[in-house]
Write an enzyme that holds these catalytic residues in place. Structure first.
Site, PDB file in Angstrom:
ATOM      1  N   CYS A  36       0.805  -1.224   0.000  1.00  0.00           N
ATOM      2  CA  CYS A  36       0.000   0.000   0.000  1.00  0.00           C
ATOM      3  C   CYS A  36       0.836   1.272   0.000  1.00  0.00           C
ATOM      4  O   CYS A  36       0.304   2.359  -0.253  1.00  0.00           O
ATOM      5  CB  CYS A  36      -0.930   0.010   1.209  1.00  0.00           C
ATOM      6  SG  CYS A  36      -2.132  -1.344   1.218  1.00  0.00           S
ATOM      7  N   HIS A  57      -2.547  19.967   7.130  1.00  0.00           N
ATOM      8  CA  HIS A  57      -3.355  18.818   6.733  1.00  0.00           C
ATOM      9  C   HIS A  57      -2.491  17.555   6.738  1.00  0.00           C
ATOM     10  O   HIS A  57      -1.330  17.599   6.340  1.00  0.00           O
ATOM     11  CB  HIS A  57      -3.951  19.035   5.345  1.00  0.00           C
ATOM     12  CG  HIS A  57      -4.520  20.398   5.135  1.00  0.00           C
ATOM     13  ND1 HIS A  57      -5.697  20.815   5.720  1.00  0.00           N
ATOM     14  CD2 HIS A  57      -4.061  21.464   4.425  1.00  0.00           C
ATOM     15  CE1 HIS A  57      -5.945  22.070   5.368  1.00  0.00           C
ATOM     16  NE2 HIS A  57      -4.966  22.480   4.591  1.00  0.00           N
ATOM     17  N   ASN A  90     -10.125   0.175   1.512  1.00  0.00           N
ATOM     18  CA  ASN A  90      -8.675   0.199   1.308  1.00  0.00           C
ATOM     19  C   ASN A  90      -8.419  -0.015  -0.180  1.00  0.00           C
ATOM     20  O   ASN A  90      -8.513  -1.130  -0.689  1.00  0.00           O
ATOM     21  CB  ASN A  90      -7.999  -0.891   2.139  1.00  0.00           C
ATOM     22  CG  ASN A  90      -6.483  -0.844   2.045  1.00  0.00           C
ATOM     23  OD1 ASN A  90      -5.922  -0.296   1.107  1.00  0.00           O
ATOM     24  ND2 ASN A  90      -5.813  -1.438   3.015  1.00  0.00           N
ATOM     25  N   HIS A 118      -2.497   7.004   6.550  1.00  0.00           N
ATOM     26  CA  HIS A 118      -2.675   5.762   5.800  1.00  0.00           C
ATOM     27  C   HIS A 118      -4.032   5.127   6.100  1.00  0.00           C
ATOM     28  O   HIS A 118      -4.367   4.831   7.249  1.00  0.00           O
ATOM     29  CB  HIS A 118      -1.557   4.788   6.194  1.00  0.00           C
ATOM     30  CG  HIS A 118      -1.662   3.448   5.541  1.00  0.00           C
ATOM     31  ND1 HIS A 118      -1.175   3.206   4.287  1.00  0.00           N
ATOM     32  CD2 HIS A 118      -2.204   2.283   5.968  1.00  0.00           C
ATOM     33  CE1 HIS A 118      -1.396   1.938   3.965  1.00  0.00           C
ATOM     34  NE2 HIS A 118      -2.021   1.358   4.976  1.00  0.00           N
TER      35      HIS A 118
END
Length: 475
Positions: A206, A371, A408, A375
């Site tokens: 990822c 900001h 995800n 994850h």
């Protein structure tokens, strides 16, 4: 012509002319300057040496200075509404065709799904909507092509970049690596130049979205003006990753991974600054695979019956927290203010001197960034990041909402989260943004951006049809 666009010999001529002009003016107005000028002009050897050294220093300054790297624009793929993966669809799918011989895996996945933080608006791959619901290579390619072509078409249209202007293509697909590669698929589709450079990343997990941007950054910084535009495509095909076995650690991926893809144009062309979104100021990648527990925390392997799946171990969350702490030790000096950094260093020294009895103070990264894109790997991952970095719910809100809306999406998740900030009109020129992502191996990646222009309303923002519903109170 802007100074930054001038050839280097023109810039040197301009600088020498300016220095001589200043010297003449000073000679006429200041006695000390006049004396220095007379000394230099009467000592020809010294004057020649100084001139040579000055020229060399000026040349090295312009030659070795870093080129700013900008995110010109990006686009996220939004599948059609009939591809939404509701709880009912997911439930019917796992019951279809006797996929599981015992009820335990189905019961386990139902519990995981209901606690996952995913909503009913995430997207499933095309094969789940076919009659026999059997994943094939053809289905996997279809999933990849839909996301890639849609997002690339969109980003090219928004940036007004022509295919022949693309110098480099970087494609990342964590666990789907067909032959020819996805990078070749793009070259063929868009008829790119024969000298285009292509990179196809796989197996990076990822974090590969952050890794691909880091790679683009390094290519653009080192390529001078010969390389200007990098097309980055961040995708995944989950079709062939469905797990039909009964190992619980492998069943989790069935519950949380969803369809997603993003494309971005990264450039070092200074003339595009006025139309760019952000400037990339820092990149950091840390790899913790030397540690066995980190290496095996998320691992593709066969179960006892020979069925391949990705095992997400119970140690994954601990590993993520531990390696995040190691990562921020390197990141902190690059992004924290001086007073924050002094306090952090003092706490680290105190921890060492006390033999670990005193824990280092965690820096307040919300003071360094307006900001933060946390994850979006799953509910437990977001909660662990919040614990380690002491983030409140307002900081993790975009990550939690992104998980609810899109699930995800693997490597593209940071772009969907970026789109949330824009859809909420929360960003403006001058704001700094931190993107944080984890990947198998085990890797931690950070991107530090600064907005160089106020964002414009994007017609293809994937949140446009639902942003009014968010944030939800779901945790």
């Amino acid at each position: 012509m802007e100074l930054s666009n001038m050839p280097i010999h023109h810039r040197l001529q301009l600088l020498i002319f300016s220095l001589l002009s200043s010297a003449v003016l000073l000679h006429a107005t200041h006695p000390i300057a006049a004396a220095i000028l007379r000394f230099l002009t009467t000592n020809l050897l010294l004057n020649a040496i100084i001139s040579l050294l000055t020229t060399i220093l000026i040349f090295l300054h312009f030659r070795l200075r870093s080129h700013p790297v900008f995110l010109l624009n990006y686009s996220c793929f939004q599948p059609p509404n009939h591809r939404k993966c509701t709880y009912q669809l997911a439930n019917d799918f796992v019951l279809h065709g006797g996929r599981f011989t015992t009820p335990e895996p189905v019961k386990f996945m139902r519990n995981i799904y209901l606690k996952s933080g995913l909503g009913n608006d995430t997207y499933a791959p095309p094969f789940m909507f076919e009659k026999d619901q059997t994943p094939t290579m053809k289905n996997a390619v279809q999933e990849a092509e839909e996301g890639i072509f849609s997002s690339v078409d969109s980003v090219l249209a928004k940036t007004l970049i022509l295919p022949e202007e693309i110098d480099v293509v970087i494609v990342t697909g964590g666990s789907f690596s067909p032959s020819p590669s996805l990078a070749s698929l793009i070259v063929n589709r868009y008829n790119l130049r024969p000298d285009v450079k292509t990179y196809n990343l796989s197996g990076m997990g990822c974090s590969s979205g952050v890794i691909s941007i880091d790679l683009a950054y390094r290519i653009l910084r080192g390529g001078g003006r010969k390389i200007k535009n990098v097309l980055v495509v961040v995708t995944e095909s989950i079709t062939l990753n469905w797990y039909d076995g009964e190992e619980r650690s492998m069943l989790v991926t069935n519950c949380i991974f969803r369809v997603g893809c993003a494309a971005a144009i990264i450039t070092n062309d200074p003339s595009r600054r006025s139309t760019a979104k952000m400037e990339l100021q820092h990149c950091l990648r840390t790899h913790h695979g030397a540690d066995d527990s980190a290496y095996h925390a998320a691992f593709q392997e066969e179960d006892g019956k020979g069925i391949t799946g990705v095992s997400l171990t119970k140690d994954l969350i601990r590993v993520a927290g531990l390696n995040l702490r190691q990562h921020i030790k390197i990141l902190a000096p690059r992004v924290l203010s001086l007073n924050q950094l002094v306090g952090y260093v003092c706490s680290v020294v105190s921890s060492v001197m006390s033999g670990g009895q005193m824990k280092p103070v965690v820096p307040d990264f919300t003071m360094a960034f307006e900001h933060i894109c946390v994850h979006t790997g799953g509910k437990a991952v977001i909660e662990q990041v919040a614990r380690v970095l002491k983030f409140n719910d307002s900081v993790t809100e975009p990550a939690r909402m992104c998980l609810n809306r899109f699930g995800n999406t693997s490597s593209s998740l940071v772009f969907y989260e970026l789109a949330y900030f824009e859809a909420k009109n929360r960003v403006k020129k001058g704001d700094k943004m931190w993107m944080l992502a984890f990947g198998t191996g085990f890797k931690v990646g950070s991107l530090v951006w600064k907005w160089v222009n106020d964002p414009e309303t994007e017609l293809d923002n994937p949140w446009n049809d639902s942003i009014g519903q968010y944030p939800l109170k779901i945790w």
